[in-house]
Write a protein that holds these residues in place. Structure first.
Motif: not given
Length: 88
Positions: A1-7
């Motif tokens: 799963m791609p990691i959200r930039a905010s996380e």
């Protein structure tokens, strides 16, 4: 799963290595044992790179944090999961 930039800051710097090792240990097979609630018979049968049996497309194996906390990368908190199980 791609990691959200905010996380992204919540993940350890060596997350790619941790995730790869978990998937290798799982022999590139989903380790979900009905945590997702979709297969009460036991372990999911999906394998990385194969045609998905229960969804459309190809299986992409991911590494899931069972407690949903990216900072906790203890072995007992990680499982290799197909994207279907991981999203649920």
């Amino acid at each position: 799963m791609p990691i959200r930039a905010s996380e992204k800051a919540r993940y350890p710097k060596d997350w790619k290595d941790i995730s790869r090792l978990r998937r290798e240990i799982a022999e590139y097979r989903c380790e979900c044992v009905n945590e997702c609630g979709l297969h009460p018979w036991g372990r999911c049968v999906e394998r990385h790179g194969m045609k998905a049996k229960f969804a459309k497309g190809k299986v992409i194996l991911t590494t899931a944090h069972l407690d949903h906390r990216p900072e906790n990368c203890a072995d007992d908190n990680l499982k290799a999961m197909c994207q279907r199980c991981h999203l649920i």
